[in-house]
Design an enzyme around this catalytic site. Sequence first.
Site, PDB file in Angstrom:
ATOM      1  N   LEU A  46       0.805  -1.221   0.000  1.00  0.00           N
ATOM      2  CA  LEU A  46       0.000   0.000   0.000  1.00  0.00           C
ATOM      3  C   LEU A  46       0.844   1.280   0.000  1.00  0.00           C
ATOM      4  O   LEU A  46       0.514   2.232  -0.721  1.00  0.00           O
ATOM      5  CB  LEU A  46      -0.957  -0.023   1.191  1.00  0.00           C
ATOM      6  CG  LEU A  46      -2.143   0.936   1.158  1.00  0.00           C
ATOM      7  CD1 LEU A  46      -2.943   0.802  -0.127  1.00  0.00           C
ATOM      8  CD2 LEU A  46      -3.047   0.705   2.370  1.00  0.00           C
ATOM      9  N   VAL A  49       1.744   2.660  -3.449  1.00  0.00           N
ATOM     10  CA  VAL A  49       0.740   3.482  -4.122  1.00  0.00           C
ATOM     11  C   VAL A  49       0.595   4.832  -3.430  1.00  0.00           C
ATOM     12  O   VAL A  49       0.467   5.872  -4.078  1.00  0.00           O
ATOM     13  CB  VAL A  49      -0.616   2.757  -4.152  1.00  0.00           C
ATOM     14  CG1 VAL A  49      -1.674   3.604  -4.856  1.00  0.00           C
ATOM     15  CG2 VAL A  49      -0.487   1.405  -4.831  1.00  0.00           C
ATOM     16  N   GLU A  50       0.629   4.824  -2.117  1.00  0.00           N
ATOM     17  CA  GLU A  50       0.358   6.042  -1.349  1.00  0.00           C
ATOM     18  C   GLU A  50       1.503   7.052  -1.391  1.00  0.00           C
ATOM     19  O   GLU A  50       1.278   8.246  -1.587  1.00  0.00           O
ATOM     20  CB  GLU A  50       0.048   5.674   0.109  1.00  0.00           C
ATOM     21  CG  GLU A  50      -1.318   5.051   0.315  1.00  0.00           C
ATOM     22  CD  GLU A  50      -2.437   6.053   0.166  1.00  0.00           C
ATOM     23  OE1 GLU A  50      -2.170   7.265   0.019  1.00  0.00           O
ATOM     24  OE2 GLU A  50      -3.603   5.645   0.191  1.00  0.00           O
ATOM     25  N   SER A  51       2.710   6.588  -1.167  1.00  0.00           N
ATOM     26  CA  SER A  51       3.823   7.529  -0.987  1.00  0.00           C
ATOM     27  C   SER A  51       5.089   7.159  -1.741  1.00  0.00           C
ATOM     28  O   SER A  51       6.100   7.848  -1.599  1.00  0.00           O
ATOM     29  CB  SER A  51       4.179   7.618   0.502  1.00  0.00           C
ATOM     30  OG  SER A  51       4.693   6.370   0.953  1.00  0.00           O
ATOM     31  N   GLN A  68       0.336   8.034   4.117  1.00  0.00           N
ATOM     32  CA  GLN A  68      -0.483   9.172   3.709  1.00  0.00           C
ATOM     33  C   GLN A  68      -1.764   9.296   4.537  1.00  0.00           C
ATOM     34  O   GLN A  68      -2.888   9.355   4.008  1.00  0.00           O
ATOM     35  CB  GLN A  68      -0.808   9.082   2.222  1.00  0.00           C
ATOM     36  CG  GLN A  68       0.403   9.333   1.330  1.00  0.00           C
ATOM     37  CD  GLN A  68       0.891  10.785   1.399  1.00  0.00           C
ATOM     38  OE1 GLN A  68       0.342  11.661   0.747  1.00  0.00           O
ATOM     39  NE2 GLN A  68       1.921  11.030   2.189  1.00  0.00           N
TER      40      GLN A  68
END
Length: 222
Positions: A46, A49-51, A68
């Site tokens: 994850l 994708v987020e950071s 995030q």
Amino acid sequence: MEEYLYRLTVSQKAVTARVLERAGRVLPMIRTVLKEQDLPPELAALPFVESAFETKAVSRAGAAGLWQLMPVTARRFGLIVDASQDERFDPRKATEAATRYLRYLYGRFRNWPLALAAYNCGEGAMDALLRRYGANTLDELCVVGRASVPQETLQFVPKFVAAATVMHPADQYAPQDKPSAPRQTRPPQNRIQEENKPELFRKPAFSEKDAPLIPTMRRISR
């Protein structure tokens, strides 16, 4: 999903390599926390994708850190976020808060695609969309309410699945030094079979009773 997988493994493979190098600094810790929380190990993708695994990342909306997290969510799950201190930038503490949030979202939606989409748009917004369109799954929502679902949310689960696939240690789509021509390297539609799905999308996260089987990766990622 194939489009994002192609980007990660071919057109943007150099960027992917840098992100995976950064990931190596925090992945052992993330996987330990996921195991402690009894959560699927694929959720370690994850932050990709987020950071892009940047621990100091800050979005225009005010989300920050590896996962995030928005300030309200971070405080809600135990982090200090004020003028003097922001624990969202502490990788371990942020991971502990984010995994508690993910566990909460799964308990609320009983479905990982919905839980992940809600992580992006917020559980309140997801509840409102599901009620508005009478949908029970992300598949249904993408069909009947597609025009109302934020584009970022529509793209979030396919991006996550692509990242989790690339991060799988035995994955056949890992970046290659000498990719063939784009039309040959783009993953064919029929090659992403059951054995190549991230484990998160192959079986229930907790038990058959608590977690009905998640739709196939092809369906949730279209």
